[in-house]
Design an enzyme around this catalytic site. Structure first.
Site: not given
Length: 576
Positions: A146, A303, A305, A307
């Site tokens: 993340s 961010d 990734d 999500d």
């Protein structure tokens, strides 16, 4: 666990990867580094695992990834041949070693005879969630940490519903992983051989197209792009969001998009930011420069990734301000429900989901539209779990899910937070209010005026290593063993202990069940609707403190939050 035993095992292992051996040799004179790397096994918890990349049992490397994958393989195999044939989908982000860890995961599963689908290039986490259901796979893996610092990577596991594994399934995988004593001895077959047998298949464009089509379908007013000219600045913060966000916007006709060139391309070192976290204003520095140059209406950041979504908008003075996750959630939810109501598309059994540390403003908005709001534990997996349960029972219809930490989900073709969906809806909301002569900031003020001046804050304390874990548990034990009756000059009305599953009413002395899974979290609720929640982070060596207040005005709520937070943290620093 004696760290020296683990270190010796690695040092003496003849087949140790060359890179790992070189890094291990660099550490041999530093006992502190060695102890940190070997004092325990990298914990595979209910959300998977996350850690610093490097050699050691407590680090992310090909051996700990193989161990996690072998445990997952055991779980899949015990569900029979159909689960084995359905297999697993694997995605990865732009971090160091993400591709290598993805392929090690695939090779491990395929060695056990489990079909694996691996994305041909980096993809966002929500697309992995979508792909699991699209391919009717039994499981999914995404290699990401993340928004953690560059030295981290991680491993998250998804179930057949596209959500992160529920507690029961996660516990079973954890059992399988824990039963594997020596990560160095897990063997994998040759990648080319496994591809030739069809056990590893590469995937990409077909799923990309379908995912973007689904993203575009969330639009409530598809014609708005033709009727307005929203000026957008977007930064993917060196991660996976660049292509899908732009494709989603272009599909709906939003063409006035300026991408921050310095942060457009994948960069595992995230070299232009201290932290690739859209929750932090520093991550928006480049976007704000671009925004001022383009006179942009909305700044968007995803961010690594993709999500989580961060937004910055102009305030009444024309300065860009970063919205909190709660504020963005309120704007998206209010826009979504208002549009569905206007079109007569609000289901009678509609339900909104938020976490126990997310603003109560969301509940007020939902209930004003006749929609119920349900709280779940912190972590989007619990929203995904509820979505699947209600999808099966038909009791409620999912309308929106969010958490204060910048995670939102609008439509359930994904079962995890989705920054691509959220970006599309945020731009459309901006266009809608722009058409009616309102900015997003003015819209936020309207929401506060109607529902109340809610304000939330977050503070944390970082404790690293062995002693750090003890310090975090000591703080929680202190609050449990000595329940506070007053904090920051406010009387405690109720205490919710999610570990024991009980809510204590301080005035009546009665206890009622919380009916949520056990979790090491405490929440104090005060007589003036102020609340404080205490929980250890599931992904970082931190203990987090969440605060929520309701004020009589915007300024009053800010002052109230600052007072409560500062007085509480002063006490915490004294306690430590």
């Amino acid at each position: 666990m004696d760290w020296k035993v683990g270190y010796a095992r690695w040092k003496e292992f003849q087949g140790l990867d060359r890179e790992m051996r070189g890094l291990l040799k660099e550490m041999e004179m530093d006992e502190n580094r060695l102890e940190e790397a070997f004092y325990k096994n990298l914990e595979f918890g209910t959300g998977g695992m996350r850690g610093v990349i490097g050699p050691g049992t407590n680090r992310m490397n090909i051996y700990t990834v193989r161990k996690a994958s072998a445990g997952l393989a055991g779980y899949i195999l015990e569900h029979g041949e159909k689960a084995q044939e359905r297999g697993a989908v694997i995605a990865y982000d732009s971090r160091h070693k993400s591709y290598e860890f993805a392929m090690e995961s695939a090779k491990t599963l395929a060695t056990y005879g489990i079909r694996t689908y691996v994305f041909e290039g980096l993809r966002p986490t929500p697309e992995l969630s979508f792909a699991v259901r699209y391919l009717k796979a039994f499981a999914g893996i995404v290699i990401t940490a993340s928004h953690n610092p560059p030295e981290y990577n991680g491993y998250k596991v998804y179930g057949p519903d596209g959500a992160q594994l529920g507690l029961e399934a996660a516990d079973r995988v954890i059992e399988k992983v824990s039963a594997l004593s020596d990560e160095l001895l897990i063997q994998v077959k040759d990648e080319a051989e496994l591809k030739k047998k069809g056990l590893i298949q590469m995937i990409g464009e077909e799923i990309d197209r379908s995912y973007i089509e689904h993203v575009a379908s969330i639009s409530e007013q598809p014609q708005l792009a033709l009727e307005t000219d929203v000026k957008i600045v977007f930064t993917p913060l060196h991660g996976t969001g660049n292509i899908p966000v732009r494709r989603g916007l272009e599909t709906l006709g939003y063409m006035n998009v300026t991408v921050v060139a310095e942060q457009e391309l994948p960069d595992p070192d995230f070299s232009t930011v201290q932290s690739p976290n859209p929750e932090e204003k520093a991550a928006f520095e480049w976007a704000i420069r671009y925004g001022k140059a383009a006179d942009a209406d909305i700044l968007i950041a995803t961010d690594p990734d993709a999500d989580r979504l961060g937004l910055a908008i102009k305030d009444t003075a024309g300065e860009y301000v970063l919205l909190t996750g709660n504020q963005t959630g309120a704007i998206l939810l209010n826009y979504l429900l208002s549009q569905k109501k206007e079109k007569g598309e609000l289901p009678r059994n509609g339900r909104v989901f938020k976490t126990i540390v997310t603003s109560e403003l969301g509940r007020q908005i939902a209930e004003s539209y006749g929609v119920s709001c349900e709280d779940v534990l912190t972590g989007f997996k619990f929203i995904g779990e509820k979505m699947e349960a209600y999808h099966q029972s038909g009791e409620y219809t999912f309308l929106f899910g969010y958490e204060e930490s910048y995670g939102y989900l609008i439509a359930d073709f994904a079962r995890d937070k989705d920054a691509i969906q959220a970006a599309i809806l945020a731009v459309e909301a901006c266009a809608y209010y722009q058409k009616s002569g309102r900015t997003l900031y003015e819209t936020l003020l309207d929401i506060y005026d109607r529902y109340g001046y809610y304000r939330e804050g977050l503070a944390s304390m970082t404790f690293t290593g062995i002693e750090g874990e003890k310090a975090i548990q000591s703080i929680l034990s202190s609050f449990r063993e000595h329940p506070r009756t007053e904090i920051a000059g406010r009387k405690v009305a109720a205490i919710e202990d999610y570990l024991t599953g009980k809510r204590l009413d301080r005035q009546t002395g009665t206890e009622t069940p919380l009916r949520l899974p056990a979790s090491n979290v405490l929440k104090y609720i005060f007589e003036d609707q102020t609340w404080i929640c205490i929980r250890p982070s599931g992904t970082e060596p931190k203990i987090k403190f969440y605060f929520g207040v309701v004020g009589s005005s915007l300024q009053n709520s800010r002052d109230k939050l600052e007072e409560v937070q500062s007085r509480f943290m002063e006490k915490m620093n004294q306690l430590v």
